[in-house]
Enzyme design. Structure first.
Site, mmCIF file in Angstrom:
data_model
loop_
_atom_site.group_PDB
_atom_site.id
_atom_site.type_symbol
_atom_site.label_atom_id
_atom_site.label_comp_id
_atom_site.label_asym_id
_atom_site.label_seq_id
_atom_site.Cartn_x
_atom_site.Cartn_y
_atom_site.Cartn_z
ATOM 1 N N ASP A 29 0.844 -1.199 0.000
ATOM 2 C CA ASP A 29 0.000 0.000 0.000
ATOM 3 C C ASP A 29 0.879 1.249 0.000
ATOM 4 O OD1 ASP A 29 -2.338 1.465 -0.100
ATOM 5 O OD2 ASP A 29 -2.859 1.179 2.012
ATOM 6 N N GLY B 168 -1.965 5.213 3.474
ATOM 7 C CA GLY B 168 -1.064 4.358 2.729
ATOM 8 C C GLY B 168 0.177 4.042 3.539
#
Length: 374
Positions: free
Chosen positions: A272, A308
């Site tokens: 991510d 993220g």
């Protein structure tokens, strides 16, 4: 990189660990020889050889962002992750107006055609705004098959995965487009309960689709013993062989204990990562939202949600081997299972397989990457 040669060290093969040598010629493995060795962590001297890492959820790195970057910025991000051993990489976008998504997939498909990216992952926009995480809720909207079809067309076959909320309208029409174009459906960014998620998984599998969970536990209701929610449904589906689950195993998105709890043969690591991966603490952007990184943790400036990651798959591999995970298990989580998700037949260190090897030093740092060039 040489297309012919050999490399020696502790080797993770499909049949276990050996101390030996891999020989390759013209971009393919032609011999793997050696003696059985203990699966007790990284080699204290010399190299440890593992199959190339696979990252199916990645927004960028080294200052380059896949959701908004130019071709050169996206290339820099992809090359950074390649240098860190992620030899197979999906470039993840975030929710945006359809015309912006179309524009960006046209940017990224150039790198797909070059072989630097394996494809594109759409993380939205057909998700639930109440579980938007680090995505702009203004760009999240109900499932729209027409828009999805236009984005697919613009990508010229390079859309490999899409994150959808199980509760979005027009789900079946979206799934049917996934069937037509060979796209993996990943359920996430959802407020759905167990029953709704289970039904969506059943609809997808009945159509023959590969199903995954987008960063399991994150951007979905917490797992509760009387309300297992989407996370419980995805774990149950994985146990039943109907789904795979992403784990952002960086110690930030998930505690190490949660990773231990969720581990299985159908779980796999994803980074991510955002453009801050490989960069110092500071200010960055994810989509159109401002992100601040402190101590390697990325959070939205407005609201503080995790925005993220900043790790690589190599760092996650190293983290969990250092905790005592075997090399075989760490390889399964960072490479083998994800190769099954993609339907790759030979992503292993074995004879006749394409050259795709990461060499790690005794500290788990990437010493070299060997990959067959397109």
């Amino acid at each position: 990189m040489k297309s012919t040669g050999e490399i020696s060290g502790r080797i993770v093969t499909p049949r276990g660990i050996i101390d030996g040598t891999v020989s390759f010629k013209d971009g393919h493995i032609v011999a793997v020889s050696g003696n059985p060795a203990a699966d007790n962590g990284l080699a204290s001297t010399g190299l440890t050889l593992v199959p190339g890492f696979i990252d199916l959820h990645n927004h960028g790195g080294l200052g380059g962002a896949f959701p908004t970057g130019t071709v050169e910025q996206a290339r820099r991000a992809a090359q950074f992750h390649r240098s860190q051993g992620a030899t197979i990489l999906l470039a993840s976008l975030v929710s945006a107006p359809p015309e912006e998504l179309i524009k960006q997939v046209e940017v990224l498909k150039e790198l797909c055609a070059e072989g630097l990216l394996f494809g594109i992952h759409l993380e939205g926009p057909f998700i639930n705004a109440c579980r938007c995480g680090a995505q702009n809720p203004d760009f999240i909207y109900p499932g729209n098959p027409e828009d999805f079809g236009q984005i697919i067309g613009a990508a010229a076959g390079w859309i490999k995965s899409i994150t959808i909320a199980p509760e979005t309208p027009n789900l079946v029409a979206l799934l049917e487009l996934c069937v037509q174009h060979g796209i993996i459906v990943s359920f996430g960014h959802t407020d759905a309960d167990f029953e709704t998620t289970t039904h969506a998984i059943s609809q997808a599998t009945a159509l023959g689709l590969k199903v995954t969970a987008t960063h399991l536990f994150n951007a979905m209701p917490p797992l509760h013993h009387r309300a297992p929610g989407a996370a419980g449904a995805m774990l149950a589906a994985a146990r039943n062989g109907e789904a795979f689950v992403e784990l952002v195993a960086d110690g930030v998105h998930l505690s190490d204990g949660t990773v231990d709890f969720a581990r299985s043969e159908r779980a796999f690591f994803v980074s991510d990562a955002i453009e801050a991966a490989g960069m110092p603490d500071g200010n960055y952007i994810l989509g159109v939202l401002e992100v601040e990184v402190q101590g390697g943790v990325a959070r939205l400036k407005n609201g503080g949600a995790i925005a993220g990651g900043t790790s690589t798959i190599a760092q996650q591999f190293r983290r969990h081997v250092a905790r005592g995970m075997t090399l075989c298990d760490a390889t399964q989580l960072s490479s083998t299972t994800a190769s099954r998700v993609l339907g790759l037949r030979q992503h292993a260190i074995e004879v006749n397989a394409p050259l795709n090897i990461v060499a790690l030093d005794s500290q788990g740092q990437v010493a070299a990457v060997y990959v067959k060039e397109i």
